[in-house]
Each structure stands twice: as structure tokens, then as C-alpha cells.
Design an enzyme around this catalytic site. Structure first.
Site, PDB file in Angstrom:
ATOM      1  N   SER A 181      30.321 -37.786 -43.891  1.00 27.84           N
ATOM      2  CA  SER A 181      31.017 -38.300 -42.714  1.00 27.84           C
ATOM      3  C   SER A 181      32.304 -38.943 -43.189  1.00 27.84           C
ATOM      4  O   SER A 181      32.435 -39.295 -44.369  1.00 27.84           O
ATOM      5  CB  SER A 181      30.148 -39.348 -42.007  1.00 27.84           C
ATOM      6  OG  SER A 181      30.880 -40.077 -41.042  1.00 27.84           O
ATOM      7  N   TYR A 229      24.846 -46.984 -41.982  1.00 28.14           N
ATOM      8  CA  TYR A 229      25.226 -45.574 -41.887  1.00 28.14           C
ATOM      9  C   TYR A 229      26.328 -45.253 -42.889  1.00 28.14           C
ATOM     10  O   TYR A 229      26.264 -44.241 -43.607  1.00 28.14           O
ATOM     11  CB  TYR A 229      25.687 -45.270 -40.467  1.00 28.14           C
ATOM     12  CG  TYR A 229      26.144 -43.842 -40.252  1.00 28.14           C
ATOM     13  CD1 TYR A 229      25.220 -42.815 -40.102  1.00 28.14           C
ATOM     14  CD2 TYR A 229      27.493 -43.533 -40.175  1.00 28.14           C
ATOM     15  CE1 TYR A 229      25.635 -41.507 -39.901  1.00 28.14           C
ATOM     16  CE2 TYR A 229      27.922 -42.232 -39.964  1.00 28.14           C
ATOM     17  CZ  TYR A 229      26.995 -41.219 -39.830  1.00 28.14           C
ATOM     18  OH  TYR A 229      27.409 -39.925 -39.625  1.00 28.14           O
TER      19      TYR A 229
END
Length: 254
Positions: A145, A158
Site C-alpha cells: 500500500s 495497518y
């Protein structure tokens, strides 16, 4: 430029029941691959396979919890038993469940996110690499990501998990490059997926905010990420390994 082809190649896509994983599964199949669709979500995975077959492609579904070593090992074994080898793997399974600053985060969320996003990638890579060593090579792409490249306020766990994916990828690329195994990451920005659509239904005003962080002026589409994954798995990227390909509409450029 030569068209990307995966004719008769065996390809695994995890997290393939929807979103980026589904888009990638469909794209690999259109390029000629025999696709193994893996996900914990049986209904979504079966639907992805049906979409591929309706379009004339070849695909099978194997329900898999990527956090369970025995299930991942069995997944790879079944792929090899069916197709004889594993040429490419797109390790896309992951979760995103937090929206809190670090000091307000809880241990349960930490364990759940790390278990899926880090342990799941590690287990998949471990067993994929073992098979690719036996057959003399292969390609792996992991979904990280932009949160694996920069900080992500309100998503500290995350972000940590995706930084870990980048670290695993770089290390494995260095370890197995001479064995003919290329390993890279694709790092999406904010992509329009069913998960995001549900979030925006709850907070419709949020869309304008998240669009603004992308200099390109819009959100990404799942197909745009899957295109990047296909390129990284293909022979067109034959001198690329250990790389983090940002598909983020310029988010990390500012």
C-alpha cells in the site's frame, strides 16, 4: 511493446473474492492463465470463478485462510497437483479495519491486522518460494500500500503491516533472485472497491477529502492495480525485483 501473455501459465491470486483480487483474476485469465482463485469468502470466490469461466477462461476456487500454515501448504500442493507448477502468485489478501490514532489502538486490532497482512503474506511466500525453487523459478507480487511507503494517520497498525510487507518482499527478492524468482510489491493508493464503497455510504462526505490527496484528481480503479500486478508478473518486467510500484495517482509525490 509486446502484449502481456500468461498463456498456459499457472497463476494464484489470493484475496480474489472481490475488489483488486477479482480484477486481477479476470485479467490473468484474459491473458491466458489458468487461475487459482483463493479466498476465505467462498461465495465471492465462486462468483469470481464463474465470471472467468463465462468469459471463456480457466479457473478454480480453493477456500483458504492465509493465516493458517496447513491451509496455505495444502493450497500450493493442490495447485501443483492440478497444473504441475506455480508460475506466478499475486498475494493480495489483506484487511483494513482501523480508524484511530496510535494511542487509542487496541491489542485485538493489532493482532488481527498483523496476522492477515503480515503472517498471511509470509506464509504464502514461504510455500510459493519452496515450489518455485523446485521448478526453477517464478514470479511473486505482494499487495502492500502507499501506507507501506509513508505514514498513514489514523491507521498506524495497518501502516506498520504494509511496511512489513515491503520489508519481506525486499529481503526475499535479494535472497532468491539468483534462483530465478522475482518478487515485487504493488502499492495502491485509495482504490474504489466494494469495501471502500461501503465506507463511503456511511460517510459520503469523505469522498471529496480522499480524492483531494491524489494529484491525478480521482480515486483509483481495481483494474488499474491489477494491470500493474500483471506487468510485474510478466516477462516485460524481467529485470525488476525487490521493487515497490506505487499505483497511487501521485499521492506519494506530494
Amino acid at each position: 511493446m509486446t502484449d502481456i501473455t500468461f498463456k498456459d501459465k499457472s497463476v494464484l491470486v489470493t484475496g480474489a473474492a472481490s475488489g483488486i483480487g477479482r480484477a486481477a483474476s479476470l485479467a490473468f485469465a484474459r491473458a491466458g492463465a489458468k487461475v487459482t482463485v483463493a479466498d476465505l469468502d467462498r461465495a465471492g470466490g465462486v462468483e469470481t470463478v464463474a465470471m472467468i469461466r463465462q468469459a471463456g477462461g480457466v479457473a478454480d476456487f480453493i477456500q483458504t485462510n492465509v493465516c493458517k500454515a496447513a491451509e496455505v501448504e495444502a493450497l500450493i500442493a493442490q495447485i501443483v497437483a492440478t497444473h504441475g507448477r506455480l508460475d506466478c502468485a499475486f498475494n493480495n489478501a489483506g484487511i483494513e479495519i482501523e480508524h484511530l490514532p496510535l494511542a487509542d489502538s487496541d491489542e485485538e486490532s493489532f493482532d488481527k491486522i498483523m496476522n492477515v497482512n503480515v503472517k498471511g503474506i509470509w506464509l504464502c511466500m514461504k510455500h510459493e518460494i519452496r515450489q518455485m525453487l523446485k521448478q526453477g523459478g517464478g514470479t511473486i507480487v505482494n499487495t502492500a500500500s502507499v501506507a507501506g511507503l509513508v505514514g498513514a494517520p489514523l491507521q498506524p497498525i495497518y501502516a506498520a503491516s504494509k511496511h512489513a510487507v515491503v520489508g519481506l518482499t525486499k529481503t526475499a527478492a535479494a535472497e532468491y533472485g539468483r534462483a530465478g524468482i522475482r518478487i515485487n510489491t504493488v502499492c495502491p493508493g485509495i482504490i474504489r472497491t466494494p469495501m471502500l464503497d461501503q465506507a463511503l455510504l456511511r460517510e459520503p462526505r469523505r469522498e471529496k477529502t480522499i480524492v483531494k490527496v491524489h494529484p491525478i484528481g480521482r480515486l483509483g480503479e481495481a483494474e488499474e492495480v491489477s494491470n500493474a500486478a500483471l506487468w510485474l508478473c510478466s516477462d516485460l518486467s524481467s529485470f525488476v525485483t525487490g521493487h515497490q510500484l506505487a499505483v497511487d495517482g501521485g499521492l506519494t509525490a506530494i
